[in-house]
Scaffold this motif. Structure first.
Motif, PDB file in Angstrom:
ATOM      1  N   GLY A   1       6.989  -9.102  -6.564  1.00 35.66           N
ATOM      2  CA  GLY A   1       6.754 -10.349  -5.871  1.00 35.66           C
ATOM      3  C   GLY A   1       5.653 -10.227  -4.834  1.00 35.66           C
ATOM      4  N   ARG A   2       5.261 -11.379  -4.326  1.00 33.06           N
ATOM      5  CA  ARG A   2       4.165 -11.409  -3.357  1.00 33.06           C
ATOM      6  C   ARG A   2       4.481 -10.631  -2.094  1.00 33.06           C
ATOM      7  N   HIS A   3       5.727 -10.707  -1.645  1.00 31.27           N
ATOM      8  CA  HIS A   3       6.103 -10.130  -0.357  1.00 31.27           C
ATOM      9  C   HIS A   3       6.780  -8.777  -0.575  1.00 31.27           C
ATOM     10  N   ARG A   4       6.101  -7.707  -0.226  1.00 29.69           N
ATOM     11  CA  ARG A   4       6.637  -6.359  -0.411  1.00 29.69           C
ATOM     12  C   ARG A   4       7.108  -5.831   0.944  1.00 29.69           C
ATOM     13  N   LEU A   5       8.297  -5.265   0.961  1.00 29.31           N
ATOM     14  CA  LEU A   5       8.912  -4.810   2.192  1.00 29.31           C
ATOM     15  C   LEU A   5       9.233  -3.322   2.104  1.00 29.31           C
ATOM     16  N   PHE A   6       9.067  -2.636   3.218  1.00 25.63           N
ATOM     17  CA  PHE A   6       9.443  -1.226   3.258  1.00 25.63           C
ATOM     18  C   PHE A   6       9.687  -0.797   4.694  1.00 25.63           C
ATOM     19  N   PHE A   7      10.525   0.228   4.847  1.00 28.14           N
ATOM     20  CA  PHE A   7      10.735   0.881   6.133  1.00 28.14           C
ATOM     21  C   PHE A   7       9.792   2.080   6.206  1.00 28.14           C
ATOM     22  N   ALA A   8       9.193   2.282   7.386  1.00 27.32           N
ATOM     23  CA  ALA A   8       8.207   3.346   7.508  1.00 27.32           C
ATOM     24  C   ALA A   8       8.165   3.906   8.922  1.00 27.32           C
ATOM     25  N   LEU A   9       7.588   5.100   9.023  1.00 26.59           N
ATOM     26  CA  LEU A   9       7.159   5.657  10.293  1.00 26.59           C
ATOM     27  C   LEU A   9       5.659   5.416  10.419  1.00 26.59           C
ATOM     28  N   MET A  10       5.215   5.082  11.635  1.00 26.39           N
ATOM     29  CA  MET A  10       3.805   4.822  11.889  1.00 26.39           C
ATOM     30  C   MET A  10       3.244   5.907  12.812  1.00 26.39           C
ATOM     31  N   PRO A  11       2.101   6.507  12.453  1.00 29.37           N
ATOM     32  CA  PRO A  11       1.505   7.518  13.338  1.00 29.37           C
ATOM     33  C   PRO A  11       0.863   6.868  14.558  1.00 29.37           C
ATOM     34  N   ASP A  12       0.758   7.632  15.641  1.00 25.64           N
ATOM     35  CA  ASP A  12       0.036   7.116  16.795  1.00 25.64           C
ATOM     36  C   ASP A  12      -1.470   7.251  16.551  1.00 25.64           C
TER      37      ASP A  12
ATOM     38  N   ARG B   1     -11.041   5.752  -3.506  1.00 23.32           N
ATOM     39  CA  ARG B   1     -11.193   4.795  -2.402  1.00 23.32           C
ATOM     40  C   ARG B   1     -10.377   5.282  -1.205  1.00 23.32           C
ATOM     41  N   ARG B   2     -11.076   5.591  -0.101  1.00 22.52           N
ATOM     42  CA  ARG B   2     -10.393   6.065   1.090  1.00 22.52           C
ATOM     43  C   ARG B   2      -9.661   4.915   1.787  1.00 22.52           C
ATOM     44  N   ILE B   3      -8.409   5.158   2.181  1.00 24.88           N
ATOM     45  CA  ILE B   3      -7.587   4.167   2.868  1.00 24.88           C
ATOM     46  C   ILE B   3      -8.025   4.060   4.327  1.00 24.88           C
ATOM     47  N   ARG B   4      -8.080   2.851   4.862  1.00 30.57           N
ATOM     48  CA  ARG B   4      -8.415   2.669   6.267  1.00 30.57           C
ATOM     49  C   ARG B   4      -7.325   3.273   7.149  1.00 30.57           C
ATOM     50  N   PRO B   5      -7.704   3.986   8.209  1.00 33.17           N
ATOM     51  CA  PRO B   5      -6.701   4.669   9.042  1.00 33.17           C
ATOM     52  C   PRO B   5      -5.642   3.738   9.624  1.00 33.17           C
ATOM     53  N   GLU B   6      -5.993   2.479   9.909  1.00 35.99           N
ATOM     54  CA  GLU B   6      -4.992   1.571  10.476  1.00 35.99           C
ATOM     55  C   GLU B   6      -3.873   1.247   9.492  1.00 35.99           C
ATOM     56  N   ARG B   7      -4.050   1.607   8.228  1.00 37.16           N
ATOM     57  CA  ARG B   7      -3.013   1.379   7.225  1.00 37.16           C
ATOM     58  C   ARG B   7      -2.162   2.622   6.952  1.00 37.16           C
ATOM     59  N   TYR B   8      -2.445   3.722   7.611  1.00 35.42           N
ATOM     60  CA  TYR B   8      -1.658   4.930   7.401  1.00 35.42           C
ATOM     61  C   TYR B   8      -0.205   4.703   7.825  1.00 35.42           C
ATOM     62  N   HIS B   9       0.697   5.145   7.004  1.00 35.16           N
ATOM     63  CA  HIS B   9       2.123   5.073   7.310  1.00 35.16           C
ATOM     64  C   HIS B   9       2.864   6.026   6.387  1.00 35.16           C
ATOM     65  N   MET B  10       4.089   6.366   6.758  1.00 40.78           N
ATOM     66  CA  MET B  10       4.956   7.174   5.897  1.00 40.78           C
ATOM     67  C   MET B  10       6.153   6.323   5.503  1.00 40.78           C
ATOM     68  N   THR B  11       6.212   5.955   4.234  1.00 43.25           N
ATOM     69  CA  THR B  11       7.313   5.128   3.746  1.00 43.25           C
ATOM     70  C   THR B  11       8.595   5.951   3.670  1.00 43.25           C
ATOM     71  N   LEU B  12       9.649   5.426   4.290  1.00 47.91           N
ATOM     72  CA  LEU B  12      10.972   6.039   4.162  1.00 47.91           C
ATOM     73  C   LEU B  12      11.792   5.385   3.061  1.00 47.91           C
ATOM     74  N   ARG B  13      11.561   4.063   2.849  1.00 45.64           N
ATOM     75  CA  ARG B  13      12.272   3.369   1.773  1.00 45.64           C
ATOM     76  C   ARG B  13      11.511   2.102   1.394  1.00 45.64           C
ATOM     77  N   PHE B  14      11.006   2.057   0.160  1.00 50.56           N
ATOM     78  CA  PHE B  14      10.429   0.829  -0.361  1.00 50.56           C
ATOM     79  C   PHE B  14      11.588  -0.065  -0.790  1.00 50.56           C
ATOM     80  N   LEU B  15      11.587  -1.305  -0.317  1.00 49.58           N
ATOM     81  CA  LEU B  15      12.713  -2.201  -0.538  1.00 49.58           C
ATOM     82  C   LEU B  15      12.523  -3.110  -1.736  1.00 49.58           C
ATOM     83  N   GLY B  16      11.280  -3.381  -2.128  1.00 50.70           N
ATOM     84  CA  GLY B  16      11.032  -4.207  -3.299  1.00 50.70           C
ATOM     85  C   GLY B  16      10.004  -5.287  -3.038  1.00 50.70           C
ATOM     86  N   GLY B  17       9.707  -6.036  -4.090  1.00 54.17           N
ATOM     87  CA  GLY B  17       8.822  -7.184  -4.004  1.00 54.17           C
ATOM     88  C   GLY B  17       9.628  -8.458  -4.138  1.00 54.17           C
TER      89      GLY B  17
END
Length: 213
Positions: free
Chosen positions: A32-43, A66-82
């Motif tokens: 689906g359009r709206h994808r949700l996940f729990f994550a840790l975000m780096p400083d 394609r290199r990911i922009r640093p502001e999008r860096y995150h560590m997914t703990l659980r992808f919840l779905g779309g």
């Protein structure tokens, strides 16, 4: 402690929709359009350090994509779905699951670069071994979500990583990096909008504080 949901930072939703009917398997294309996940975000300092390593990998390893922009860096703990929409009851359930966790801060290290052999061949920075406190947080989150009775798709084995390159032309061999210290102080519920370039918005955050147990 959960922060209040800020409707200005999320897209309109049809509150009357039943959250259970909104859930799709993470493995069911297209999501689906709206994808949700729990994550840790780096400083910010850690983001910059990871970006330097990503640039070095791109310069020294063949087949970078394609290199990911640093502001999008995150560590997914659980992808919840779309999901087709952001039903209020669904979001409340996810927030309630996070609100029950024993959220103690901890420190771990990123010490390995590698890749997954899927279609997009993502390159990532991660851990040679799963740090015990990180595994404990992810496991507690999984159990809390399971107790919510929402029919989520089964989670794959947890491999802690931060994607820094997508669509590589070849896999990245396993390489030692850093190590980079990560001070985990916050759990975040993230919304990725597939109709807006996968823009990220925070739908909730929980500060990890000593003595929360």
């Amino acid at each position: 402690m959960a922060v209040a949901f800020d409707p200005a930072r999320a897209l309109p939703r049809r509150a009357a929709l039943n959250g259970r009917r909104e859930i799709r398997s993470a493995a069911s294309p297209p999501p689906g359009r709206h994808r949700l996940f729990f994550a840790l975000m780096p400083d910010e300092a850690l983001r910059e350090a990871m970006a330097r390593i990503a640039a070095d990998l791109e310069a020294t390893q063949p087949g970078a994509g394609r290199r990911i922009r640093p502001e999008r860096y995150h560590m997914t703990l659980r992808f919840l779905g779309g999901f087709d929409s952001l039903a209020a009851g669904l979001l409340d359930t996810f927030r309630a699951a996070a609100g029950t966790l024993p959220l103690e801060p901890f420190t771990f290290h990123l010490d390995r670069a590698g890749s997954f052999r899927n279609r997009s061949i993502p390159w990532w920075l991660g851990c040679a071994d799963v740090p015990p406190p990180l595994a404990a947080l992810q496991g507690a989150l999984e159990r809390s979500l399971g107790a919510s009775m929402l029919p989520l798709a089964p989670a794959p084995a947890f491999v802690p990583h931060v994607t820094v390159v997508r669509d590589a032309r070849r896999p990245l061999p396993s390489l030692a990096i850093g190590p980079l210290e990560w001070n985990a102080t916050e759990l975040v519920l993230v919304h990725s909008d597939a109709a807006a370039g996968h823009a990220y918005a925070r739908l909730g955050s929980w500060v990890l504080k000593p003595g929360m147990e």
